[in-house]
Design a protein around this motif. Structure first.
Motif, mmCIF file in Angstrom:
data_model
loop_
_atom_site.group_PDB
_atom_site.id
_atom_site.type_symbol
_atom_site.label_atom_id
_atom_site.label_comp_id
_atom_site.label_asym_id
_atom_site.label_seq_id
_atom_site.Cartn_x
_atom_site.Cartn_y
_atom_site.Cartn_z
ATOM 1 N N GLY A 122 28.558 71.202 55.465
ATOM 2 C CA GLY A 122 29.802 70.981 54.752
ATOM 3 C C GLY A 122 30.595 69.879 55.409
ATOM 4 O O GLY A 122 30.076 69.125 56.246
ATOM 5 N N TYR A 123 31.824 69.779 55.018
ATOM 6 C CA TYR A 123 32.709 68.813 55.652
ATOM 7 C C TYR A 123 34.131 69.350 55.581
ATOM 8 O O TYR A 123 34.442 70.226 54.760
ATOM 9 N N ALA A 124 34.954 68.858 56.463
ATOM 10 C CA ALA A 124 36.361 69.256 56.472
ATOM 11 C C ALA A 124 37.229 68.017 56.599
ATOM 12 O O ALA A 124 36.841 67.044 57.261
ATOM 13 N N LEU A 125 38.349 68.057 55.939
ATOM 14 C CA LEU A 125 39.389 67.047 56.100
ATOM 15 C C LEU A 125 40.591 67.746 56.695
ATOM 16 O O LEU A 125 40.964 68.827 56.235
ATOM 17 N N PHE A 126 41.194 67.145 57.687
ATOM 18 C CA PHE A 126 42.323 67.803 58.333
ATOM 19 C C PHE A 126 43.400 66.777 58.642
ATOM 20 O O PHE A 126 43.121 65.707 59.191
ATOM 21 N N ASP A 127 44.618 67.104 58.260
ATOM 22 C CA ASP A 127 45.776 66.266 58.568
ATOM 23 C C ASP A 127 46.514 66.921 59.743
ATOM 24 O O ASP A 127 47.204 67.919 59.562
ATOM 25 N N PRO A 128 46.382 66.396 60.946
ATOM 26 C CA PRO A 128 47.018 67.045 62.101
ATOM 27 C C PRO A 128 48.537 66.967 62.038
ATOM 28 O O PRO A 128 49.221 67.715 62.733
ATOM 29 N N GLY A 129 49.046 66.087 61.195
ATOM 30 C CA GLY A 129 50.501 66.008 61.071
ATOM 31 C C GLY A 129 51.087 67.163 60.284
ATOM 32 O O GLY A 129 52.209 67.598 60.550
ATOM 33 N N SER A 130 50.340 67.651 59.313
ATOM 34 C CA SER A 130 50.854 68.755 58.499
ATOM 35 C C SER A 130 50.087 70.047 58.748
ATOM 36 O O SER A 130 50.411 71.074 58.156
ATOM 37 N N ASN A 131 49.038 69.972 59.587
ATOM 38 C CA ASN A 131 48.244 71.153 59.913
ATOM 39 C C ASN A 131 47.623 71.800 58.692
ATOM 40 O O ASN A 131 47.564 73.030 58.572
ATOM 41 N N GLN A 132 47.175 70.986 57.768
ATOM 42 C CA GLN A 132 46.501 71.515 56.598
ATOM 43 C C GLN A 132 45.274 70.672 56.306
ATOM 44 O O GLN A 132 45.162 69.540 56.789
ATOM 45 N N GLY A 133 44.396 71.236 55.547
ATOM 46 C CA GLY A 133 43.185 70.500 55.260
ATOM 47 C C GLY A 133 42.397 71.121 54.133
ATOM 48 O O GLY A 133 42.832 72.069 53.474
ATOM 49 N N PHE A 134 41.240 70.541 53.913
ATOM 50 C CA PHE A 134 40.304 71.062 52.929
ATOM 51 C C PHE A 134 38.961 71.229 53.618
ATOM 52 O O PHE A 134 38.606 70.439 54.494
ATOM 53 N N ILE A 135 38.231 72.212 53.177
ATOM 54 C CA ILE A 135 36.881 72.389 53.689
ATOM 55 C C ILE A 135 35.930 72.616 52.520
ATOM 56 O O ILE A 135 36.250 73.361 51.588
ATOM 57 N N ALA A 136 34.815 71.921 52.564
ATOM 58 C CA ALA A 136 33.762 72.116 51.565
ATOM 59 C C ALA A 136 32.547 72.668 52.287
ATOM 60 O O ALA A 136 32.178 72.174 53.357
ATOM 61 N N VAL A 137 31.948 73.693 51.733
ATOM 62 C CA VAL A 137 30.760 74.289 52.350
ATOM 63 C C VAL A 137 29.706 74.503 51.281
ATOM 64 O O VAL A 137 30.014 74.650 50.094
ATOM 65 N N GLN A 138 28.474 74.494 51.704
ATOM 66 C CA GLN A 138 27.392 74.853 50.799
ATOM 67 C C GLN A 138 26.213 75.373 51.594
ATOM 68 O O GLN A 138 26.089 75.120 52.791
ATOM 69 N N GLN A 139 25.390 76.119 50.909
ATOM 70 C CA GLN A 139 24.165 76.673 51.480
ATOM 71 C C GLN A 139 24.417 77.563 52.683
ATOM 72 O O GLN A 139 23.580 77.646 53.582
ATOM 73 N N LEU A 140 25.547 78.209 52.702
ATOM 74 C CA LEU A 140 25.766 79.182 53.769
ATOM 75 C C LEU A 140 24.951 80.435 53.486
ATOM 76 O O LEU A 140 24.784 80.822 52.330
#
Lengths: 195, 280
Positions: free
Chosen positions: B182-200
């Protein structure tokens, strides 16, 4: 369980669109309109009966969506639920102001409590029944009549659950239980029948 | 499971709760993942029923008339909500919502913040995740947006773009078929992000995926939520975490673990790591 999978990305996009609209982005608002106006218009027509009234109420609802988009809180509901709540409240206010008889929905197979409709509503519901009967027979047929009646009244009328209980001549606790089982049962039935 | 909580969730979704009970239930949604899950089920039923109504197209020109009304109301001023709501509060709500709604998984990311305040030079951390390792990249936020709304929009747009076109990711991923990734995007300034996962891998009954962020310097662990992957092995989710306590370190680690759902309020990862650096 929480619905998983591909829809999550669509929901994420809808949340983002509401955020952008809340920040004053008119293009994002147009995309919100493009996504929701069809089902919301269908719901408004079902709730108030007259397409002309439904159009006016849909306008009112989208103005409210624009003005309140920044207050949307994704922890509390999905975007679609949020816009549906805004529209339903708008329509219910309209119905109560006009002191119209509440709209009820006939059951597709004629089972359960008979609909309490008159005049124009009866005509509209008869038309809708033709359109929907086949589509929903499979989905709703497995839901017992009492649950169907309670759920459809909760969805498509301005009745509170206490008023629904009086209408169906059942204890309030029974009606709340019927609504719960009807809604969750409908979801399960539709999921099971989905291609 | 037939509980009063189910009833509350259904009545809430149908807007059938009195004002005070509705407010109380909304408070509960902020801290009770079980209530959130039930609301999601009820929402699915509501959405399906409404979409089964006979389709009706809104009249042509209706959007134009709505916009005319908006223009009349907002001439010379932004929408009332844009003026009155603190953007950070709104962003925090979405992020936290995602952490509750979303749910489960384990991802591990490592990132270097290069000793600067994120708000001075806002960046998005992009982390490619697979079994046992992370790959990192930093992307500057276009135009150095100052507002949280603008940062969130960029973050969401990037997440959506990579979801549609994973080939655009600036980090290399494992080839398909090589296990969970998967991959994750993270904004350390706002402490939020998105995570995409597959084939877990599928979790056993009573288990769930947890997402964690660890500060490698201080050892502080922040829980970013539970990934709701039941019945599916892929999804794209929001997450957000509380701001890190104390001074910022230069490195953050992300990971997804399988945890026992019966353990309430887990504060540290205890279970098996399924995504991210296993050495963390």
């Amino acid at each position: 369980m929480i619905p998983p999978g591909p829809n999550d990305s669509a929901i994420a996009e809808e949340i983002a669109l509401l955020a952008q609209a809340g920040a004053g982005d008119r293009d994002a608002f147009r995309r919100v309109y493009a996504r929701y106006s069809g089902p919301l218009f269908a719901l408004a027509v079902r709730l108030v009966g007259d397409p002309g009234d439904a159009e006016e109420l849909l306008q009112d609802a989208f103005v409210k969506i624009w003005r309140n988009a920044a207050a949307y809180d994704a922890r509390k509901s999905r975007p679609f639920t949020w816009v549906v709540t805004i529209l339903r409240r708008t329509c219910i206010d309209h119905l109560r102001k006009r002191r119209r008889a509440p709209v009820t929905t006939p059951m597709p197979d004629g089972a359960g409590a008979p609909p309490d409709v008159a005049g124009a509503d009866a005509v509209r519901l008869a038309v809708d029944n033709d359109d929907e009967a086949d589509r929903l027979r499979g989905a709703l047929a497995e839901i017992p009549p009492g649950q169907r009646s309670a759920l459809e009244l909760a969805l498509f009328s301005d009745l509170t659950h206490a008023e629904i209980a009086r209408r169906l001549e059942q204890p309030p606790g029974t009606v709340k239980s019927w609504i719960r089982r009807g809604l969750l049962g409908l979801r399960a039935t539709l999921n099971n029948s989905a291609p | 499971m037939k509980t009063p909580l189910e009833e509350l969730a259904c009545l809430y979704v149908l807007d059938q709760l009195e004002e005070q009970k509705r407010a109380e239930f909304e408070e509960r949604l902020l801290r009770d993942p079980a209530a959130v899950a039930l609301v999601r089920e009820a929402e699915a039923g509501l959405a399906r029923r409404i979409h089964e109504l006979p389709p009706r197209e809104p009249p042509v020109g209706l959007l134009g008339r709505i916009e005319q009304r908006l223009d009349q109301r907002t001439t010379g001023a932004p929408p009332a909500h844009a003026r009155g709501i603190a953007p950070w509060a709104a962003i925090a709500r979405w992020g936290l919502a995602a952490a509750i709604v979303v749910g489960l998984g384990a991802i591990a990311i490592q990132l270097w913040q290069r000793n600067r305040a994120a708000t001075d030079r806002p960046v998005v951390i992009v982390v490619g995740l697979d079994q046992g390792r992370n790959a990192l990249a930093e992307l500057p936020l276009a135009g150095s947006p100052a507002s949280a709304d603008a940062r969130f929009i960029q973050l969401a747009s990037l997440a959506e773009r990579y979801w549609d076109k994973p080939g655009d990711l600036p980090v290399k991923m494992n080839s398909p078929g090589a296990g969970g990734r998967g991959y994750a995007l993270f904004d350390p300034g706002s402490n939020q992000g998105f995570i995409a996962v597959q084939q877990l891998p599928a979790v056993e009954p009573g288990q769930r995926y947890h997402l964690w962020i660890l500060d490698a310097a201080s050892g502080q662990v922040r829980e970013a939520g539970v990934l709701p992957l039941a019945g599916s092995s892929r999804g794209l989710y929001f997450f957000s975490v509380a701001p890190a306590a104390g001074p910022k370190s230069g490195r953050l680690d992300f990971l997804v673990t399988v945890e026992n759902a019966a353990e309430p309020d887990a504060t540290r990862p205890r279970g098996r790591v399924v995504l991210g650096d296993r050495g963390i």
